[in-house]
Write an enzyme that holds these catalytic residues in place. Sequence first.
Site, PDB file in Angstrom:
ATOM      1  N   LYS A   1      42.769  44.721  39.642  1.00 32.44           N
ATOM      2  CA  LYS A   1      41.997  45.938  39.337  1.00 32.44           C
ATOM      3  C   LYS A   1      40.721  45.540  38.598  1.00 32.44           C
ATOM      4  O   LYS A   1      40.756  44.675  37.703  1.00 32.44           O
ATOM      5  CB  LYS A   1      42.853  46.875  38.477  1.00 32.44           C
TER       6      LYS A   1
ATOM      7  N   SER B   1      44.156  55.931  38.204  1.00 36.47           N
ATOM      8  CA  SER B   1      42.889  55.302  38.486  1.00 36.47           C
ATOM      9  C   SER B   1      42.992  54.050  39.360  1.00 36.47           C
ATOM     10  O   SER B   1      42.014  53.649  39.986  1.00 36.47           O
ATOM     11  CB  SER B   1      42.212  54.915  37.172  1.00 36.47           C
TER      12      SER B   1
ATOM     13  N   SER C   1      48.161  55.426  35.565  1.00 35.39           N
ATOM     14  CA  SER C   1      47.253  54.803  36.537  1.00 35.39           C
ATOM     15  C   SER C   1      47.846  53.678  37.362  1.00 35.39           C
ATOM     16  O   SER C   1      47.219  53.205  38.298  1.00 35.39           O
ATOM     17  CB  SER C   1      45.989  54.294  35.833  1.00 35.39           C
TER      18      SER C   1
END
EC number: 6.3.5.7
Lengths: 491, 497
Positions: A80, A155, A179
Amino acid sequence: MSDLTTKTAAEIAALVAGGETSAVEVTQAHLDRIAAVDDQVHAFLHVDTEGALAAARAVDERRAAGEPLGPLAGVPVAVKDVLATKGVPTTVGSKILEGWRPPYDATIVERLRAAGTVMLGKTNMDEFAMGSSTEYSAYGPTRNPWDLNRIPGGSGGGSSAALAAYEAPLAIGSDTGGSIRQPGAVTGTVGAKPTYGGTSRYGLVAFSSSLDTPGPCARTVLDAALLHEAIGGHDPRDSTSIPQPVPDVVAAAKLGATGDLTGVKLGIVTEFAGEGAEPGVLAVFREAVDALTKLGAEIVEVSCPHFTYALPAYYLIAPSECSSNLARFDGVRFGLRVGDDGSRSLEEVMSLTREAGFGPEVKRRIMLGTYALSSGYYDAYYGQAQKVRTLITRDFTAAFEQVDALISPTTPFVAFPIGARTSDPYQMYLADLFTIPTNLYGGPGISVPCGLSDGLPVGLQVMAPTMADDRMYRVAAALESAVGTFTPPAL
Amino acid sequence: MTTTLPSYDDVVARYEPVIGLETHVELGTRTKMFCGCPTDFGGEPNTRVCPVCLGLPGSLPVVNKAAVEATIRIGLALNCSIADWCRFARKNYFYPDMPKNFQISQYDEPLCVDGYLDVEVNGETVRIGIERVHMEEDTGKTLHVGGATGRIHGATESLVDYNRAGIPLVEIVTKPIPGTGELAPEVARAYVTELRDVIRSLGVSDVRMEEGSLRCDVNTSLNLPGQEWGTRTETKNVNSLRSVERAVRSEMLRQASVLDAGGRITQETRHFQEDTGDTRPGRSKETATDYRYFPEPDLVPIAPDPAWVAELKAALPELPRVHRRRLQEQWGLSDLDMQSVLNAGAVELIEQTVAAGATPAAARKWWLGELSRRANETGVELVDVGATPEQVAELQGLVDAGKLNDKLARTVLEGVVAGEGSPTEVMTSRNLEVVSDTGALTAAVDEAIAANPDIADKIRSGKVAAAGALVGAVMKTTRGQADAKTVRELILARLGA
Ligand SMILES: [Zn+2]
């Protein structure tokens, strides 16, 4: 789609270790897959082709030299874009960090390298991890491989979508309010939020320091556990890191995979099993509960009365911390700088930089947090939210006196169409309704696929006491052994 | 606007001052407060930095345990209670020399609270209450180029050096100090002096105001007798002990003139002007930033083990005040004499000189005499005058052994201060040793007698006092290297007097 991209991380590692394939072959297969499908999915913000192949070659050389390889050596991993990667662009999904190449690696990235994994690149995310759909990425949304017109969660939608699209067998996410788990749920993949302090935050670009938890994403529970083991454990560079060894999550996942939950007592959170969720989600969840019962688990209902206040408390604490954490993005030392043409004061340049660099959701939360921390409002907002946090922790503590772990649907609804919730922040915030309490408490939580509702994945969340991450892996692996894994339609 | 200031006597006759001091001390730890960067003074700009003290995204602070220990020791030396649990807090404001745009400090949960420090002013002991002692990190340094004021407003370029960013600071805040009347400026100075000595005795900082390792903000207000305390101002940029005293005095005068004219005092930050000795307004606190303090989530709370605190307390050195009293007794000094030693900043120097073998009287003579004079002439602190206590003791040893007389010893000291070596080395290299070879001296004496027959006759006839002139002549030919007493004895013996 190459055969290698459909394998699990455990399988790939075994093939590489046994010399049946090379790390370079595995890496190339995934790079090819990314080249083939990422135009549609947009899971990656940056693909580090050369770095990945170099790392893969190094693994192959070590193997050739007879050096010992770790359990994940040669396995590709997508990271990420919230983690600092030395020399590799790190944007946090924001324009304000466009082009920034950190001079250092996050601890987790260091550990990934040390474990011999191969970093394919950086995955898309809601800007500064603020969002539940990846639509707030400054670089455009990621699409859900199950239905390209739908969101992949957020996210960390990029990481989970990369797994579902077979672009990577493993990925790293970060979970501040859900997330990792919520994108896992809506993409039919596994996402685990470790105990807060169980994985290092050093190098994780902060959103909300007291909640942010990096963790593993994978297509199977065992793979998630293997990744968890590789990245977890004490880090002296993170003051909030717990100085204890990682719970034996791999053994727990293997134990769970035997399909026996005899003697395990699970609590359904009453507050999360009612009207808050879509009927389709609830139906799949109920079937999963039946499956757990058949595996031998004892199931009871447990009330956690303060969980209903978790969402409002979260939307005071997280924005408050973010308003301070994001103050450093001012164009002075790194990233975007706007208006520095010699005609403007430093203050104007800082202000213009932040105006241009931050997206609307980030600005909304900075303003919320700035207000909540203001003199005269602190007690009513931030102070009150901290009290709620304490009460939620008490709910968890009381619950874990009755049961080994708590379960709930991971998220109230399946993947929604892109654009469906962007106009109403509250509707977006609801996506994390069931995941937020765990963050406020600091314990671990995992989302494991448990079925489909109208052809879209539904996740079941297992929540465990702090530093009992192994428990949730056992339950998740057992459920996985009963319901199987879920493969999206071909892209 | 120019206003005529009232006289100081007039001001203290009509107003009562309340003062308060906030002192920042840079700790002499090897590394910074929250990272491993070195803390040495100087260095090329932005060379002593890392992701943490630059506030790069993702970096995290880790508390320097040595800094916590030093802070606790300061707190204990100031008779404070040490919190059994406390936290850091973020002080949020935007400024380019703050890498994170917040400062990690302590707010409502400081490490040390509620202590005191006794100071002496004019032989009286004044107890200064200590509100709190807390830890924080220093900021970087900003240089604003192109503006008229050197401030951020109007500057065309701003340069930042982050070497100082993250250096551990301890902030020591007094309680308000009322009731000192006309002595307020001296009390302020005496407090900072005593605080400096206490911290130096702990060995946790070099506490040098010129280098900024001890920084002081002075709060001052005036009120009419029997009335509530007045609005206070905070004076910054107070960079020497003398300035502490001057800043309080000048702010008392300024405030009195404002109040006399029917005006009101604005709560504001003012800057002390070293050249003029007055204060100028800085930023107004009435429109001050809301710092939005909240507990630092990146750091776990500090909970010092009470056993450890007790250990630190037991191991505290003798505090300067107690120590000084003991020395005064040992050295047999009157209060007045001790005061002059203190004023000269010579306590430790004399102490070390005595430890190196000199008598207290001799040590005091050198440090308060010749060396103080030199320090004054060259404008340096006595400690930096160029001679060490060991060298002074060695010099005195040469005098006591009869190898140097007083005048030669001063010349040797000159060489020592000039860096020519130890007293013995200077004596040898400059060939300054007292001439003790009687043969050579006798020749010089005979020469002097032959050259001054009239004086010689006077001495022969019993006027012994006249020998002085011949002694002078001998000293001249021996370039002062003879022992005057020996010379005199030789002359008298030679002339049968
Ligand atoms: Zn540093």
